[in-house]
Design a protein around this motif. Sequence first.
Motif, PDB file in Angstrom:
ATOM      1  N   ALA A  39      -7.762  20.936 -28.828  1.00 38.96           N
ATOM      2  CA  ALA A  39      -8.859  20.570 -27.927  1.00 38.96           C
ATOM      3  C   ALA A  39      -8.914  19.062 -27.681  1.00 38.96           C
ATOM      4  O   ALA A  39      -8.417  18.267 -28.480  1.00 38.96           O
ATOM      5  CB  ALA A  39     -10.186  21.048 -28.519  1.00 38.96           C
ATOM      6  N   ILE A  40      -9.521  18.691 -26.564  1.00 36.29           N
ATOM      7  CA  ILE A  40      -9.756  17.269 -26.265  1.00 36.29           C
ATOM      8  C   ILE A  40     -10.824  16.758 -27.230  1.00 36.29           C
ATOM      9  O   ILE A  40     -11.901  17.349 -27.365  1.00 36.29           O
ATOM     10  CB  ILE A  40     -10.225  17.102 -24.804  1.00 36.29           C
ATOM     11  CG1 ILE A  40      -9.140  17.566 -23.840  1.00 36.29           C
ATOM     12  CG2 ILE A  40     -10.631  15.654 -24.514  1.00 36.29           C
ATOM     13  CD1 ILE A  40      -9.626  17.779 -22.420  1.00 36.29           C
ATOM     14  N   LEU A  41     -10.539  15.661 -27.919  1.00 33.15           N
ATOM     15  CA  LEU A  41     -11.455  15.126 -28.923  1.00 33.15           C
ATOM     16  C   LEU A  41     -12.470  14.168 -28.305  1.00 33.15           C
ATOM     17  O   LEU A  41     -12.104  13.239 -27.591  1.00 33.15           O
ATOM     18  CB  LEU A  41     -10.671  14.395 -30.023  1.00 33.15           C
ATOM     19  CG  LEU A  41      -9.673  15.249 -30.825  1.00 33.15           C
ATOM     20  CD1 LEU A  41      -8.936  14.385 -31.840  1.00 33.15           C
ATOM     21  CD2 LEU A  41     -10.373  16.411 -31.530  1.00 33.15           C
ATOM     22  N   LEU A  42     -13.751  14.419 -28.594  1.00 34.32           N
ATOM     23  CA  LEU A  42     -14.822  13.544 -28.122  1.00 34.32           C
ATOM     24  C   LEU A  42     -15.692  13.150 -29.321  1.00 34.32           C
ATOM     25  O   LEU A  42     -16.643  13.842 -29.680  1.00 34.32           O
ATOM     26  CB  LEU A  42     -15.676  14.250 -27.061  1.00 34.32           C
ATOM     27  CG  LEU A  42     -14.999  14.541 -25.714  1.00 34.32           C
ATOM     28  CD1 LEU A  42     -15.907  15.388 -24.837  1.00 34.32           C
ATOM     29  CD2 LEU A  42     -14.623  13.246 -24.996  1.00 34.32           C
ATOM     30  N   PRO A  43     -15.347  12.042 -29.982  1.00 35.12           N
ATOM     31  CA  PRO A  43     -16.121  11.607 -31.152  1.00 35.12           C
ATOM     32  C   PRO A  43     -17.446  10.960 -30.761  1.00 35.12           C
ATOM     33  O   PRO A  43     -17.616  10.495 -29.640  1.00 35.12           O
ATOM     34  CB  PRO A  43     -15.194  10.593 -31.813  1.00 35.12           C
ATOM     35  CG  PRO A  43     -14.317  10.086 -30.723  1.00 35.12           C
ATOM     36  CD  PRO A  43     -14.182  11.186 -29.710  1.00 35.12           C
ATOM     37  N   PHE A  44     -18.390  10.952 -31.722  1.00 32.19           N
ATOM     38  CA  PHE A  44     -19.603  10.140 -31.556  1.00 32.19           C
ATOM     39  C   PHE A  44     -19.785   9.306 -32.820  1.00 32.19           C
ATOM     40  O   PHE A  44     -19.370   9.697 -33.913  1.00 32.19           O
ATOM     41  CB  PHE A  44     -20.841  10.989 -31.251  1.00 32.19           C
ATOM     42  CG  PHE A  44     -21.179  12.045 -32.274  1.00 32.19           C
ATOM     43  CD1 PHE A  44     -21.959  11.752 -33.380  1.00 32.19           C
ATOM     44  CD2 PHE A  44     -20.728  13.353 -32.113  1.00 32.19           C
ATOM     45  CE1 PHE A  44     -22.281  12.722 -34.320  1.00 32.19           C
ATOM     46  CE2 PHE A  44     -21.038  14.335 -33.046  1.00 32.19           C
ATOM     47  CZ  PHE A  44     -21.822  14.024 -34.151  1.00 32.19           C
TER      48      PHE A  44
ATOM     49  N   LEU B  68     -13.667  19.319 -28.506  1.00 32.84           N
ATOM     50  CA  LEU B  68     -14.239  19.242 -29.849  1.00 32.84           C
ATOM     51  C   LEU B  68     -15.007  17.933 -29.972  1.00 32.84           C
ATOM     52  O   LEU B  68     -14.438  16.841 -29.882  1.00 32.84           O
ATOM     53  CB  LEU B  68     -13.147  19.313 -30.926  1.00 32.84           C
ATOM     54  CG  LEU B  68     -13.637  19.078 -32.365  1.00 32.84           C
ATOM     55  CD1 LEU B  68     -14.642  20.150 -32.781  1.00 32.84           C
ATOM     56  CD2 LEU B  68     -12.464  19.027 -33.344  1.00 32.84           C
ATOM     57  N   ILE B  69     -16.320  18.045 -30.164  1.00 35.37           N
ATOM     58  CA  ILE B  69     -17.205  16.898 -30.341  1.00 35.37           C
ATOM     59  C   ILE B  69     -17.492  16.779 -31.833  1.00 35.37           C
ATOM     60  O   ILE B  69     -17.838  17.773 -32.481  1.00 35.37           O
ATOM     61  CB  ILE B  69     -18.519  17.122 -29.553  1.00 35.37           C
ATOM     62  CG1 ILE B  69     -18.224  17.236 -28.040  1.00 35.37           C
ATOM     63  CG2 ILE B  69     -19.524  16.010 -29.812  1.00 35.37           C
ATOM     64  CD1 ILE B  69     -19.386  17.789 -27.219  1.00 35.37           C
ATOM     65  N   TYR B  70     -17.333  15.577 -32.407  1.00 32.43           N
ATOM     66  CA  TYR B  70     -17.487  15.453 -33.864  1.00 32.43           C
ATOM     67  C   TYR B  70     -17.975  14.064 -34.244  1.00 32.43           C
ATOM     68  O   TYR B  70     -17.871  13.113 -33.469  1.00 32.43           O
ATOM     69  CB  TYR B  70     -16.149  15.747 -34.563  1.00 32.43           C
ATOM     70  CG  TYR B  70     -15.079  14.716 -34.294  1.00 32.43           C
ATOM     71  CD1 TYR B  70     -14.879  13.639 -35.162  1.00 32.43           C
ATOM     72  CD2 TYR B  70     -14.289  14.776 -33.142  1.00 32.43           C
ATOM     73  CE1 TYR B  70     -13.915  12.675 -34.901  1.00 32.43           C
ATOM     74  CE2 TYR B  70     -13.324  13.826 -32.868  1.00 32.43           C
ATOM     75  CZ  TYR B  70     -13.141  12.774 -33.757  1.00 32.43           C
ATOM     76  OH  TYR B  70     -12.193  11.808 -33.488  1.00 32.43           O
ATOM     77  N   ASP B  71     -18.481  13.957 -35.477  1.00 31.05           N
ATOM     78  CA  ASP B  71     -19.006  12.694 -35.999  1.00 31.05           C
ATOM     79  C   ASP B  71     -17.847  11.839 -36.523  1.00 31.05           C
ATOM     80  O   ASP B  71     -17.247  12.144 -37.555  1.00 31.05           O
ATOM     81  CB  ASP B  71     -20.000  12.997 -37.126  1.00 31.05           C
ATOM     82  CG  ASP B  71     -20.652  11.735 -37.685  1.00 31.05           C
ATOM     83  OD1 ASP B  71     -20.254  10.628 -37.282  1.00 31.05           O
ATOM     84  OD2 ASP B  71     -21.567  11.870 -38.528  1.00 31.05           O
TER      85      ASP B  71
ATOM     86  N   ILE C  77     -18.923  19.701 -34.374  1.00 29.69           N
ATOM     87  CA  ILE C  77     -19.074  19.644 -35.829  1.00 29.69           C
ATOM     88  C   ILE C  77     -19.962  18.447 -36.131  1.00 29.69           C
ATOM     89  O   ILE C  77     -19.564  17.295 -35.934  1.00 29.69           O
ATOM     90  CB  ILE C  77     -17.726  19.508 -36.560  1.00 29.69           C
ATOM     91  CG1 ILE C  77     -16.773  20.658 -36.172  1.00 29.69           C
ATOM     92  CG2 ILE C  77     -17.940  19.514 -38.072  1.00 29.69           C
ATOM     93  CD1 ILE C  77     -15.389  20.570 -36.807  1.00 29.69           C
ATOM     94  N   THR C  78     -21.189  18.706 -36.580  1.00 32.43           N
ATOM     95  CA  THR C  78     -22.161  17.617 -36.775  1.00 32.43           C
ATOM     96  C   THR C  78     -21.803  16.752 -37.980  1.00 32.43           C
ATOM     97  O   THR C  78     -21.922  15.534 -37.937  1.00 32.43           O
ATOM     98  CB  THR C  78     -23.587  18.168 -36.963  1.00 32.43           C
ATOM     99  OG1 THR C  78     -23.598  19.062 -38.087  1.00 32.43           O
ATOM    100  CG2 THR C  78     -24.062  18.900 -35.711  1.00 32.43           C
ATOM    101  N   ASN C  79     -21.383  17.373 -39.071  1.00 36.26           N
ATOM    102  CA  ASN C  79     -20.997  16.674 -40.300  1.00 36.26           C
ATOM    103  C   ASN C  79     -20.513  17.713 -41.295  1.00 36.26           C
ATOM    104  O   ASN C  79     -20.724  18.911 -41.101  1.00 36.26           O
ATOM    105  CB  ASN C  79     -22.172  15.878 -40.904  1.00 36.26           C
ATOM    106  CG  ASN C  79     -23.409  16.738 -41.044  1.00 36.26           C
ATOM    107  OD1 ASN C  79     -23.377  17.801 -41.633  1.00 36.26           O
ATOM    108  ND2 ASN C  79     -24.521  16.277 -40.488  1.00 36.26           N
TER     109      ASN C  79
ATOM    110  N   MET D 273     -26.678  12.297 -29.587  1.00 39.37           N
ATOM    111  CA  MET D 273     -25.356  11.980 -29.023  1.00 39.37           C
ATOM    112  C   MET D 273     -24.543  13.260 -28.789  1.00 39.37           C
ATOM    113  O   MET D 273     -23.936  13.447 -27.727  1.00 39.37           O
ATOM    114  CB  MET D 273     -24.580  11.075 -29.986  1.00 39.37           C
ATOM    115  CG  MET D 273     -25.017   9.629 -30.002  1.00 39.37           C
ATOM    116  SD  MET D 273     -24.088   8.717 -31.271  1.00 39.37           S
ATOM    117  CE  MET D 273     -24.518   7.028 -30.850  1.00 39.37           C
ATOM    118  N   ALA D 274     -24.523  14.125 -29.805  1.00 38.05           N
ATOM    119  CA  ALA D 274     -23.743  15.362 -29.696  1.00 38.05           C
ATOM    120  C   ALA D 274     -24.272  16.244 -28.564  1.00 38.05           C
ATOM    121  O   ALA D 274     -23.505  16.728 -27.725  1.00 38.05           O
ATOM    122  CB  ALA D 274     -23.782  16.115 -31.027  1.00 38.05           C
ATOM    123  N   ALA D 275     -25.581  16.445 -28.542  1.00 35.54           N
ATOM    124  CA  ALA D 275     -26.192  17.305 -27.518  1.00 35.54           C
ATOM    125  C   ALA D 275     -25.997  16.733 -26.120  1.00 35.54           C
ATOM    126  O   ALA D 275     -25.688  17.461 -25.159  1.00 35.54           O
ATOM    127  CB  ALA D 275     -27.678  17.478 -27.814  1.00 35.54           C
TER     128      ALA D 275
END
Length: 462
Positions: free
Chosen positions: A248-253, A228-231, A193-195, A298-300
């Motif tokens: 899901a495992i959370l991976l923030p940026f 889940l990758i998120y801002d 989720i980019t934003n 970062m997300a990619a």
Amino acid sequence: MKKSHIKQESEQRSSSGIEGGFLVVLGGGESGVGTALLGKAKGYDVFVSDKGKIKDKYKQVLIQNEIDWEDENHTESKILKADVVMKSPGIPDKVALIKQIRKAGITVVSEIEFASNFTEATLVGITGSNGKTTTATLTHHLLKQELNVGLAGNIGDSFAKQILEDDYPNYVLEISSFQLDDIIDFRPHIAVITNITPDHLDRYDYKFENYIESKFRITENQTEADYLIYDADDEVIVNHLKKCAVKAILLPFSLEKNIENGACLEKENIKITINNNQIIMPTSNLTLEGKHNVKNAMAASTVAHLLKIRKQTIRESLENFQGVEHRLEQVLKINKVQYINDSKATNVNATYYALESMGAPTIWIVGGVDKGNNYQELFSFVNEKVKAIICLGVNNEKLLNTFGNMVDVIVETQCMNEAVKIAYKLAETGDNVLLSPACASFDLFENYEDRGRQFKEAVRNL
């Protein structure tokens, strides 16, 4: 992979001597025709129905594949006999026919949902109000160096068609909220989720919360084995995470916070850490400009790191990625004036990023179909960077009232050629001319691509 409702229905009907069942596809565009082809190949009796006119290139595909179709009409009696309806993301739920279909108890799905039932591929799903096209395209660019991967969803050839013709072992999917509204079992292994900023609220009863929940559907079927990758700088996402149960495992940026598991900025370097495995890349080498593009990178890169792409490959790919058409696309420099096509900026937040990245006095071309825009967040950039505004739309009254006192020059036009000619006359050495409309395009153009191409053509004809 768990057996889906569509596979179960298909298998039950096959065993009773009826192939696949009756699939109705509403909308004869890219996703609709792709679904029709896949549906037919999987044993469905398929009928494509479009209230508008189906483009000739799609008609020919349907005719060649002997798929029943109609356009400029919906034969309700036939549609209501469907076992499954795949509806185009452009059709809102409030349409009377959709209400009838749901009332009849017929399963309604999006192309993403339908197609995902017929692949065992690793799926990367990317959504967000802004940046999803760039992030999806960049993620695909990173992955394709070492993996066999398709790019689909809201971009390029339809997901369903690619499963039928290529069946890649990996897919990067750009997914809109409209596509997520009609999922049931769809489950990406990695979700991004980019934003989330207010957009398309006319489709969500003008309730931002409804739109937020739609975006979060990307993670609703994920398990503890997924990501889940998120801002983490986006308060809307962070606050919603506190009240919804994500497995899901959370991976923030983040650009602002120190992130232990995920991605952050450290001394102008992107640092990605996953289970103590770290990769560090300088932001100075990124081809894409702007803070928002550091986040997209970062997300990619986090996706690429998860899928075991080598660190050197990630670094090199970030340095040679050329960006996306209609997204801060540098068109030409004429008389030392840079012309920039950001036609894909169809909301205020996207234009915020565009104006933020301007490093020179800017002539800003803005306007189109206003989606209830609040322009206040742009005021500081307009005061600081914008020397003239060209309003390009059928109704420019709101823009004139909002920005009329902020700039010395504000003009309106309803023609792209004229807008570009006015910008050419106003521009001085070192200026930027930026098309970043902050609005939808449908008042004067077929879509944002048409708007962007007309801008580029007008610039080249100066």
